[in-house]
Scaffold this motif. Structure first.
Motif, PDB file in Angstrom:
ATOM      1  N   LEU A  21       6.090   2.313  -8.835  1.00 37.66           N
ATOM      2  CA  LEU A  21       4.748   2.739  -8.478  1.00 37.66           C
ATOM      3  C   LEU A  21       3.823   2.255  -9.596  1.00 37.66           C
ATOM      4  N   VAL A  22       2.807   1.478  -9.237  1.00 39.55           N
ATOM      5  CA  VAL A  22       1.878   0.917 -10.211  1.00 39.55           C
ATOM      6  C   VAL A  22       0.541   1.620 -10.053  1.00 39.55           C
ATOM      7  N   ALA A  23       0.052   2.190 -11.149  1.00 40.38           N
ATOM      8  CA  ALA A  23      -1.226   2.901 -11.145  1.00 40.38           C
ATOM      9  C   ALA A  23      -2.048   2.407 -12.334  1.00 40.38           C
ATOM     10  N   PRO A  24      -2.724   1.275 -12.172  1.00 35.34           N
ATOM     11  CA  PRO A  24      -3.464   0.708 -13.303  1.00 35.34           C
ATOM     12  C   PRO A  24      -4.683   1.554 -13.677  1.00 35.34           C
ATOM     13  N   MET A  25      -5.100   1.416 -14.907  1.00 42.27           N
ATOM     14  CA  MET A  25      -6.333   2.062 -15.366  1.00 42.27           C
ATOM     15  C   MET A  25      -7.491   1.275 -14.764  1.00 42.27           C
ATOM     16  N   VAL A  26      -8.264   1.901 -13.893  1.00 42.55           N
ATOM     17  CA  VAL A  26      -9.377   1.209 -13.244  1.00 42.55           C
ATOM     18  C   VAL A  26     -10.730   1.699 -13.742  1.00 42.55           C
ATOM     19  N   THR A  27     -10.723   2.722 -14.563  1.00 50.87           N
ATOM     20  CA  THR A  27     -11.953   3.193 -15.187  1.00 50.87           C
ATOM     21  C   THR A  27     -11.719   3.300 -16.688  1.00 50.87           C
TER      22      THR A  27
ATOM     23  N   HIS B 218       0.861  -1.178   0.000  1.00 52.84           N
ATOM     24  CA  HIS B 218       0.000   0.000   0.000  1.00 52.84           C
ATOM     25  C   HIS B 218       0.899   1.231   0.000  1.00 52.84           C
ATOM     26  N   MET B 219       0.457   2.286  -0.639  1.00 52.70           N
ATOM     27  CA  MET B 219       1.262   3.512  -0.724  1.00 52.70           C
ATOM     28  C   MET B 219       1.613   4.055   0.666  1.00 52.70           C
ATOM     29  N   GLU B 220       0.698   3.938   1.591  1.00 51.06           N
ATOM     30  CA  GLU B 220       0.939   4.445   2.950  1.00 51.06           C
ATOM     31  C   GLU B 220       2.076   3.697   3.638  1.00 51.06           C
ATOM     32  N   TYR B 221       2.308   2.456   3.265  1.00 50.60           N
ATOM     33  CA  TYR B 221       3.378   1.642   3.847  1.00 50.60           C
ATOM     34  C   TYR B 221       4.740   2.274   3.573  1.00 50.60           C
ATOM     35  N   ASP B 222       4.968   2.684   2.332  1.00 47.31           N
ATOM     36  CA  ASP B 222       6.261   3.273   1.957  1.00 47.31           C
ATOM     37  C   ASP B 222       6.323   4.780   2.160  1.00 47.31           C
ATOM     38  N   PHE B 223       5.172   5.440   2.147  1.00 47.20           N
ATOM     39  CA  PHE B 223       5.140   6.902   2.237  1.00 47.20           C
ATOM     40  C   PHE B 223       4.127   7.343   3.286  1.00 47.20           C
ATOM     41  N   PRO B 224       4.431   7.087   4.559  1.00 52.87           N
ATOM     42  CA  PRO B 224       3.480   7.421   5.618  1.00 52.87           C
ATOM     43  C   PRO B 224       3.266   8.933   5.740  1.00 52.87           C
ATOM     44  N   HIS B 225       2.048   9.290   6.099  1.00 54.63           N
ATOM     45  CA  HIS B 225       1.672  10.682   6.384  1.00 54.63           C
ATOM     46  C   HIS B 225       1.832  11.603   5.177  1.00 54.63           C
ATOM     47  N   GLN B 226       1.637  11.070   3.966  1.00 61.47           N
ATOM     48  CA  GLN B 226       1.692  11.899   2.763  1.00 61.47           C
ATOM     49  C   GLN B 226       0.356  11.892   2.028  1.00 61.47           C
ATOM     50  N   GLY B 227      -0.721  11.462   2.711  1.00 63.83           N
ATOM     51  CA  GLY B 227      -2.046  11.505   2.120  1.00 63.83           C
ATOM     52  C   GLY B 227      -2.447  10.263   1.344  1.00 63.83           C
ATOM     53  N   PHE B 228      -1.781   9.141   1.564  1.00 66.00           N
ATOM     54  CA  PHE B 228      -2.079   7.922   0.808  1.00 66.00           C
ATOM     55  C   PHE B 228      -2.933   6.914   1.576  1.00 66.00           C
ATOM     56  N   LEU B 229      -3.374   7.267   2.758  1.00 66.24           N
ATOM     57  CA  LEU B 229      -4.123   6.331   3.587  1.00 66.24           C
ATOM     58  C   LEU B 229      -5.358   5.780   2.872  1.00 66.24           C
ATOM     59  N   HIS B 230      -6.056   6.631   2.118  1.00 68.31           N
ATOM     60  CA  HIS B 230      -7.291   6.205   1.447  1.00 68.31           C
ATOM     61  C   HIS B 230      -7.095   5.980  -0.052  1.00 68.31           C
ATOM     62  N   CYS B 231      -5.871   5.931  -0.507  1.00 65.02           N
ATOM     63  CA  CYS B 231      -5.563   5.696  -1.926  1.00 65.02           C
ATOM     64  C   CYS B 231      -5.697   4.195  -2.205  1.00 65.02           C
ATOM     65  N   LYS B 232      -6.676   3.832  -3.015  1.00 65.86           N
ATOM     66  CA  LYS B 232      -6.968   2.417  -3.234  1.00 65.86           C
ATOM     67  C   LYS B 232      -6.729   1.955  -4.670  1.00 65.86           C
ATOM     68  N   ASP B 233      -6.260   2.843  -5.547  1.00 61.07           N
ATOM     69  CA  ASP B 233      -6.124   2.451  -6.949  1.00 61.07           C
ATOM     70  C   ASP B 233      -4.700   2.546  -7.481  1.00 61.07           C
ATOM     71  N   GLN B 234      -3.728   2.597  -6.586  1.00 60.11           N
ATOM     72  CA  GLN B 234      -2.325   2.506  -6.987  1.00 60.11           C
ATOM     73  C   GLN B 234      -1.555   1.894  -5.828  1.00 60.11           C
ATOM     74  N   PHE B 235      -0.399   1.301  -6.142  1.00 62.23           N
ATOM     75  CA  PHE B 235       0.376   0.615  -5.117  1.00 62.23           C
ATOM     76  C   PHE B 235       1.837   0.602  -5.523  1.00 62.23           C
ATOM     77  N   MET B 236       2.686   0.206  -4.598  1.00 64.03           N
ATOM     78  CA  MET B 236       4.108   0.055  -4.876  1.00 64.03           C
ATOM     79  C   MET B 236       4.414  -1.420  -5.105  1.00 64.03           C
ATOM     80  N   LEU B 237       5.263  -1.663  -6.089  1.00 66.96           N
ATOM     81  CA  LEU B 237       5.782  -3.001  -6.351  1.00 66.96           C
ATOM     82  C   LEU B 237       7.231  -2.942  -5.902  1.00 66.96           C
TER      83      LEU B 237
END
Length: 104
Positions: free
Chosen positions: A71-77, A47-66
């Motif tokens: 940084l992986v940001a798939p097309m979800v729409t 999860h983005m928050e795992y690698d970048f705490p306190h930068q606003g990624f807590l509720h980011c659900k459509d991208q992640f770190m590999l």
């Protein structure tokens, strides 16, 4: 044997592009998996928050770190573009262009 020859030209082109991308990153993924599992004891997909705490990624659900490099940001729409949230720091896109993201 070329299984993609039975498909449309668009499918064939996308298949070849994806195969090229896969072959470029295969070594990196194996190294990433090995290091994550043996040395760092960290998950590979994070999860983005795992690698970048306190930068606003807590509720980011459509991208992640590999690992810690990709940084992986798939097309979800449906569409051909999307917004990607970048953490502060220096980032390089797939074409090698650098982008510096300032701290908030």
């Amino acid at each position: 044997w070329q299984p993609y020859r039975t498909q449309s030209q668009i499918f064939s082109d996308k298949f070849i592009i994806n195969l090229s991308i896969f072959s470029i990153f295969t070594d990196s993924f194996y190294k990433l998996k090995f290091l994550s599992m043996t040395e760092k004891h960290e998950p590979i997909i994070r999860h983005m928050e795992y690698d970048f705490p306190h930068q606003g990624f807590l509720h980011c659900k459509d991208q992640f770190m590999l690992g810690d490099q990709y940084l992986v940001a798939p097309m979800v729409t449906k569409g051909n573009s999307r917004t990607v949230m970048l953490p502060k720091g220096l980032w390089k896109d797939e074409e090698g262009k650098n982008s510096k993201v300032p701290a908030k």
